[in-house]
Design a protein around this motif. Structure first.
Motif, PDB file in Angstrom:
ATOM      1  N   PRO A 101       1.238  -5.723 -14.376  1.00 44.98           N
ATOM      2  CA  PRO A 101       0.592  -6.905 -13.793  1.00 44.98           C
ATOM      3  C   PRO A 101       1.039  -8.195 -14.466  1.00 44.98           C
ATOM      4  O   PRO A 101       1.073  -9.256 -13.829  1.00 44.98           O
TER       5      PRO A 101
ATOM      6  N   GLU B  27       0.850  -1.183   0.000  1.00 46.29           N
ATOM      7  CA  GLU B  27       0.000   0.000   0.000  1.00 46.29           C
ATOM      8  C   GLU B  27       0.891   1.239   0.000  1.00 46.29           C
ATOM      9  O   GLU B  27       1.926   1.275   0.667  1.00 46.29           O
TER      10      GLU B  27
ATOM     11  N   CYS C  54       4.735  -9.090 -12.863  1.00 39.39           N
ATOM     12  CA  CYS C  54       4.884  -8.621 -11.484  1.00 39.39           C
ATOM     13  C   CYS C  54       5.775  -9.516 -10.637  1.00 39.39           C
ATOM     14  O   CYS C  54       6.282  -9.095  -9.592  1.00 39.39           O
TER      15      CYS C  54
ATOM     16  N   ARG D 250      -0.088  -0.334  -9.054  1.00 41.17           N
ATOM     17  CA  ARG D 250      -0.693   0.933  -9.452  1.00 41.17           C
ATOM     18  C   ARG D 250      -0.029   1.443 -10.716  1.00 41.17           C
ATOM     19  O   ARG D 250       1.154   1.185 -10.956  1.00 41.17           O
TER      20      ARG D 250
ATOM     21  N   ARG E 225       2.530  -8.359  -5.159  1.00 39.82           N
ATOM     22  CA  ARG E 225       1.099  -8.652  -5.113  1.00 39.82           C
ATOM     23  C   ARG E 225       0.348  -7.914  -6.207  1.00 39.82           C
ATOM     24  O   ARG E 225       0.345  -6.669  -6.247  1.00 39.82           O
ATOM     25  N   PRO E 226      -0.313  -8.648  -7.114  1.00 37.92           N
ATOM     26  CA  PRO E 226      -0.990  -7.994  -8.250  1.00 37.92           C
ATOM     27  C   PRO E 226      -2.048  -6.995  -7.821  1.00 37.92           C
ATOM     28  O   PRO E 226      -2.228  -5.962  -8.472  1.00 37.92           O
ATOM     29  N   ASP E 227      -2.765  -7.271  -6.730  1.00 37.83           N
ATOM     30  CA  ASP E 227      -3.861  -6.392  -6.332  1.00 37.83           C
ATOM     31  C   ASP E 227      -3.384  -5.058  -5.770  1.00 37.83           C
ATOM     32  O   ASP E 227      -4.191  -4.126  -5.609  1.00 37.83           O
ATOM     33  N   LEU E 228      -2.081  -4.946  -5.490  1.00 38.60           N
ATOM     34  CA  LEU E 228      -1.540  -3.703  -4.942  1.00 38.60           C
ATOM     35  C   LEU E 228      -0.802  -2.866  -5.995  1.00 38.60           C
ATOM     36  O   LEU E 228      -0.285  -1.791  -5.676  1.00 38.60           O
TER      37      LEU E 228
END
Length: 388
Positions: free
Chosen positions: A131, A99, A134, A143, A138-141
């Motif tokens: 992505p 994050e 990566c 940007r 973590r792919p979901d983090l």
């Protein structure tokens, strides 16, 4: 009060002008005070050993069971000390994707250690990466590299940010490269799906480093050369290589040297917390890594997750496996990365007036036996006898 002088004799010295056998070197306080000269009582006998400048690592996430992405100063100190004991006297702390606010907090902690002289700067690897490439992020983090977000990370490091890895093909990528160049922060192309043309655009915008070349980017194809060829062929770009025998086949490393030359290669570790440790489970930012037989892979997905490499091993492999000369290896493990960081006036070569940062190796096996940082023996002083 005059600082005590430590004199080394009988060593092979790898100097900027060439290799000197049976050489002499002295350091006083924190700096190299003399190279050559006459013998003196009390000098340490280094016959059978090779002295090279301390190693400079541009890209390292941790070691000794500790991570720079932990947000803990204690862990960062452990990681730095681990690599120091393996000859890395100048080190950059690399973060991993997280994050944005958490990475900013980590940067603030690391910046204090830069100010204290423990670290040489901060490298942000992620979250501004592809992505599709990566790796152990973590792919979901992830940007897009919006310049405002990139600037937020740089500002969080309070003047200690040295490099940001990003994928230039993403929205905001080229603008961020230009901004970083204007700020004096290295823009590195990595974890990217860019093609040849986009990589050239990134270089023209100011990118000067290829993050672990070949890894986490498209490979070379005869009608689609991709970013690798663009990064290799441009003399403005320094290419990072991981010489651990896992990330790159020896012939691929040879190819890079044959194209770019030692002056444009920086050997890095990309090490995570398991460096200097044994097999087991380790954190890498928010992810879990399993190390088996010295190879680090994500528990979920099985991607290679950094390395367990230390630069003394990279040095040894470069000489013994890749048959690079001592001069070429020193260039890539010390001189080139030091220059990239703007430290050429103090670091990266055995030069009078430079920091007394030394790695001392067995001249036959190239095993590391002793380390000096800023004139302080980190390990190995007891190995050498004194001349009468």
């Amino acid at each position: 009060m005059t600082a005590d002088v430590t004199r080394l004799a009988g060593a092979r010295l790898v100097l900027p002008g060439g290799v000197v056998e049976d050489g002499r070197l002295a350091f006083s306080g924190t700096t190299i005070s003399e190279i050559g000269g006459e013998g003196a009582p009390g000098e340490l006998d280094l016959t059978g050993y090779t002295v090279v400048p301390g190693f400079v690592d541009l890209h390292v996430h941790g070691g000794g069971g500790a991570s720079y992405a932990s947000g803990s100063a204690e862990e960062a100190l452990t990681a730095a000390r681990t690599h120091l004991e393996h000859g890395t006297t100048t080190t950059i702390a690399s973060t991993v994707t997280g994050e944005i606010d958490e990475v900013c907090r980590q940067a603030a902690v690391l910046s204090e250690l830069v100010e204290d002289g423990v670290l040489a700067g901060v490298h942000f690897e992620g979250p501004f990466i592809s992505p599709g490439r990566c790796g152990a992020h973590r792919p979901d983090l992830l940007r897009d590299p919006d310049p405002a977000l990139v600037r937020k990370l740089v500002d969080a490091a309070r003047g200690t940010a040295r490099m940001v890895t990003l994928a230039p093909e993403l929205p905001g990528g080229l603008e961020s490269v230009r901004m970083l160049a204007d700020l004096g922060v290295i823009a590195a192309v990595g974890h990217t799906d860019s093609d040849y043309a986009k990589a050239l655009e990134a270089i023209e915008a100011g990118a000067t480093v290829a993050t672990h070349l070949f890894n986490a980017m498209p490979g070379i194809q005869h009608r689609a050369p991709g970013p690798i060829v663009a990064l290799l062929e441009d003399e403005r770009v320094t290419v990072e290589l991981i010489n651990d025998g896992v990330h790159l086949h020896p012939s691929v490393l040879d190819l890079a040297y044959g194209t770019a030359g030692a002056g444009r290669v920086a050997l890095i570790t990309d090490a995570m917390g398991a460096a200097g440790m044994g097999d087991g489970l380790y954190p890498l930012g928010p992810l879990q890594v399993r190390v088996q037989d010295g190879v680090a892979r994500l528990v979920e997905g099985d991607s290679i997750a950094g390395s367990t490499l230390t630069l003394d091993v990279a040095f040894q492999r470069s000489v013994l496996v890749n048959k690079l000369s001592l001069a070429q290896t020193v260039q890539s493990v010390s001189t080139t990365p030091a220059a990239l960081l703007g430290l050429a006036g103090t670091t990266g070569s055995l030069t009078v007036g430079h920091h007394a940062d030394l790695a001392i190796l067995d001249s036959q096996t190239y095993d590391l036996v002793a380390v000096v940082r800023r004139g302080e023996w980190i390990k190995g002083a007891e190995r050498f006898s004194r001349a009468v």
